[in-house]
Design a protein around this motif. Structure first.
Motif, PDB file in Angstrom:
ATOM      1  N   ILE A  31       0.853  -1.197   0.000  1.00  0.00           N
ATOM      2  CA  ILE A  31       0.000   0.000   0.000  1.00  0.00           C
ATOM      3  C   ILE A  31       0.883   1.239   0.000  1.00  0.00           C
ATOM      4  O   ILE A  31       1.522   1.564   0.992  1.00  0.00           O
ATOM      5  N   CYS A  33       0.455   4.499   0.131  1.00  0.00           N
ATOM      6  CA  CYS A  33      -0.339   5.673   0.471  1.00  0.00           C
ATOM      7  C   CYS A  33       0.533   6.473   1.434  1.00  0.00           C
ATOM      8  O   CYS A  33       0.531   6.214   2.627  1.00  0.00           O
ATOM      9  N   ILE A  37      -4.705  11.375   3.931  1.00  0.00           N
ATOM     10  CA  ILE A  37      -5.819  11.899   3.128  1.00  0.00           C
ATOM     11  C   ILE A  37      -7.118  11.304   3.667  1.00  0.00           C
ATOM     12  O   ILE A  37      -7.107  10.205   4.223  1.00  0.00           O
ATOM     13  N   CYS A  39      -9.743   9.150   3.360  1.00  0.00           N
ATOM     14  CA  CYS A  39     -10.076   8.093   2.409  1.00  0.00           C
ATOM     15  C   CYS A  39      -9.911   6.747   3.112  1.00  0.00           C
ATOM     16  O   CYS A  39      -8.965   6.573   3.884  1.00  0.00           O
ATOM     17  N   ASN A  40     -10.831   5.800   2.875  1.00  0.00           N
ATOM     18  CA  ASN A  40     -10.617   4.483   3.496  1.00  0.00           C
ATOM     19  C   ASN A  40     -11.189   3.270   2.747  1.00  0.00           C
ATOM     20  O   ASN A  40     -11.390   2.223   3.349  1.00  0.00           O
ATOM     21  N   PRO A  41     -11.472   3.343   1.433  1.00  0.00           N
ATOM     22  CA  PRO A  41     -12.007   2.151   0.749  1.00  0.00           C
ATOM     23  C   PRO A  41     -11.087   0.930   0.820  1.00  0.00           C
ATOM     24  O   PRO A  41     -11.569  -0.202   0.705  1.00  0.00           O
ATOM     25  N   CYS A  42      -9.801   1.140   1.015  1.00  0.00           N
ATOM     26  CA  CYS A  42      -8.914  -0.022   1.176  1.00  0.00           C
ATOM     27  C   CYS A  42      -9.368  -0.824   2.392  1.00  0.00           C
ATOM     28  O   CYS A  42      -9.480  -2.050   2.335  1.00  0.00           O
ATOM     29  N   PHE A  54      -9.349   2.413  10.741  1.00  0.00           N
ATOM     30  CA  PHE A  54      -8.791   3.756  10.845  1.00  0.00           C
ATOM     31  C   PHE A  54      -9.341   4.435  12.102  1.00  0.00           C
ATOM     32  O   PHE A  54     -10.559   4.548  12.246  1.00  0.00           O
ATOM     33  N   PRO A  61      -3.178   4.008   5.817  1.00  0.00           N
ATOM     34  CA  PRO A  61      -3.541   2.605   6.053  1.00  0.00           C
ATOM     35  C   PRO A  61      -2.366   1.797   6.600  1.00  0.00           C
ATOM     36  O   PRO A  61      -1.227   1.992   6.193  1.00  0.00           O
ATOM     37  N   CYS A  78      -9.266   1.167  -4.436  1.00  0.00           N
ATOM     38  CA  CYS A  78      -8.487   2.360  -4.074  1.00  0.00           C
ATOM     39  C   CYS A  78      -8.567   3.422  -5.172  1.00  0.00           C
ATOM     40  O   CYS A  78      -8.074   3.204  -6.279  1.00  0.00           O
ATOM     41  N   PRO A  79      -9.163   4.581  -4.877  1.00  0.00           N
ATOM     42  CA  PRO A  79      -9.287   5.612  -5.917  1.00  0.00           C
ATOM     43  C   PRO A  79      -7.945   6.235  -6.293  1.00  0.00           C
ATOM     44  O   PRO A  79      -7.826   6.856  -7.344  1.00  0.00           O
ATOM     45  N   GLY A  80      -6.954   6.059  -5.448  1.00  0.00           N
ATOM     46  CA  GLY A  80      -5.639   6.652  -5.719  1.00  0.00           C
ATOM     47  C   GLY A  80      -4.695   5.734  -6.474  1.00  0.00           C
ATOM     48  O   GLY A  80      -3.545   6.093  -6.722  1.00  0.00           O
ATOM     49  N   ALA A  82      -3.166   3.286  -5.442  1.00  0.00           N
ATOM     50  CA  ALA A  82      -1.988   3.251  -4.576  1.00  0.00           C
ATOM     51  C   ALA A  82      -1.585   1.846  -4.145  1.00  0.00           C
ATOM     52  O   ALA A  82      -0.595   1.679  -3.449  1.00  0.00           O
ATOM     53  N   ILE A  83      -2.374   0.843  -4.574  1.00  0.00           N
ATOM     54  CA  ILE A  83      -2.122  -0.511  -4.050  1.00  0.00           C
ATOM     55  C   ILE A  83      -1.741  -1.461  -5.183  1.00  0.00           C
ATOM     56  O   ILE A  83      -2.300  -1.405  -6.273  1.00  0.00           O
TER      57      ILE A  83
HETATM   58  S1  SF4 Z   1      -8.132   3.614  -0.506  1.00  0.00           S
HETATM   59 FE1  SF4 Z   1      -6.125   4.027  -1.456  1.00  0.00          FE
HETATM   60  S2  SF4 Z   1      -5.866   6.262  -1.389  1.00  0.00           S
HETATM   61 FE2  SF4 Z   1      -7.523   5.720   0.062  1.00  0.00          FE
HETATM   62  S3  SF4 Z   1      -6.481   5.479   2.066  1.00  0.00           S
HETATM   63 FE3  SF4 Z   1      -6.581   3.444   1.114  1.00  0.00          FE
HETATM   64  S4  SF4 Z   1      -4.625   3.224  -0.008  1.00  0.00           S
HETATM   65 FE4  SF4 Z   1      -4.884   5.409   0.459  1.00  0.00          FE
END
Ligand code: SF4
Ligand code: SF4
Length: 163
Positions: A31, A33, A37, A39-42, A54, A61, A78-80, A82-83
């Motif tokens: 991850i 990240c 930010i 955000c927490n869909p992960c 969280f 995360p 993950c919208p970013g 990042a994973i």
């Molecule tokens: S979903 Fe992606 S961008 Fe959002 S907190 Fe989790 S790793 Fe970071």
């Protein structure tokens, strides 16, 4: 350096990677990240509780590697983007890396494509092993790539050339 350039250093990268022993046991999420930010869909996508709850929505995360089976559900959530999931048990000389990929054209299984680092620079040719693009991934396909082990910490993306 990440704050200035937007590109993580090798120290940043290694700080979020599981140990090589864990990677070599089988698939596990990485991850990336690096900043706080909201955000927490992960977390909500992981049904193995491998990503810790969280305390604050802005928290970064935290993953418990031993609970992660590399299912990759968190990648598309993950919208970013990042994973990714890395699997060092794939073969002696290559790791299997699953990445999110939202560009067109999508690669095809068996294709050889350009492997890029986190700066978007070409590092080596890599092989596409599998392309997953079900509706449930909500337009974030996951591409499985076989990558030479020596690029474990460098590889992050692919470039698919139009033919
Ligand atoms: S979903 Fe992606 S961008 Fe959002 S907190 Fe989790 S790793 Fe970071
Ligand atoms: S790969 Fe699967 S088990 Fe691992 S953190 Fe992501 S959703 Fe959870």
């Amino acid at each position: 350096m990440l704050i200035k350039t937007g590109i993580p250093t090798i120290e940043d990268i290694k700080s979020v990677f599981p140990s090589e022993d864990r990677i070599n046991k089988g698939p596990v999420a990485v991850i990336e990240c690096y900043q706080e930010i909201p955000c927490n869909p992960c977390f909500t996508s992981c049904n193995r509780n491998a990503i810790k709850d969280f305390a604050d929505i802005n928290d970064k995360p935290l993953i418990e590697d031993e609970l992660c089976n590399g299912c990759a559900l968190c990648i598309s959530a993950c919208p970013g983007l990042a994973i990714m999931v890395v699997d060092g048990s794939y073969s002696e000389n290559e790791v299997l890396i699953k990445i999110p990929y939202e560009f067109l054209p999508l690669p095809k299984e068996g294709d050889t494509v350009k492997g890029l680092n986190r700066a978007g620079e070409y590092i080596t040719d890599v092989k596409v092993i599998k392309v997953q693009n079900p509706k449930s991934f909500d337009k974030t396909p996951i591409i499985h790539i076989a990558v030479d082990r020596k690029f474990l910490y460098d590889f992050r993306n692919i470039k698919v050339e139009e033919v």
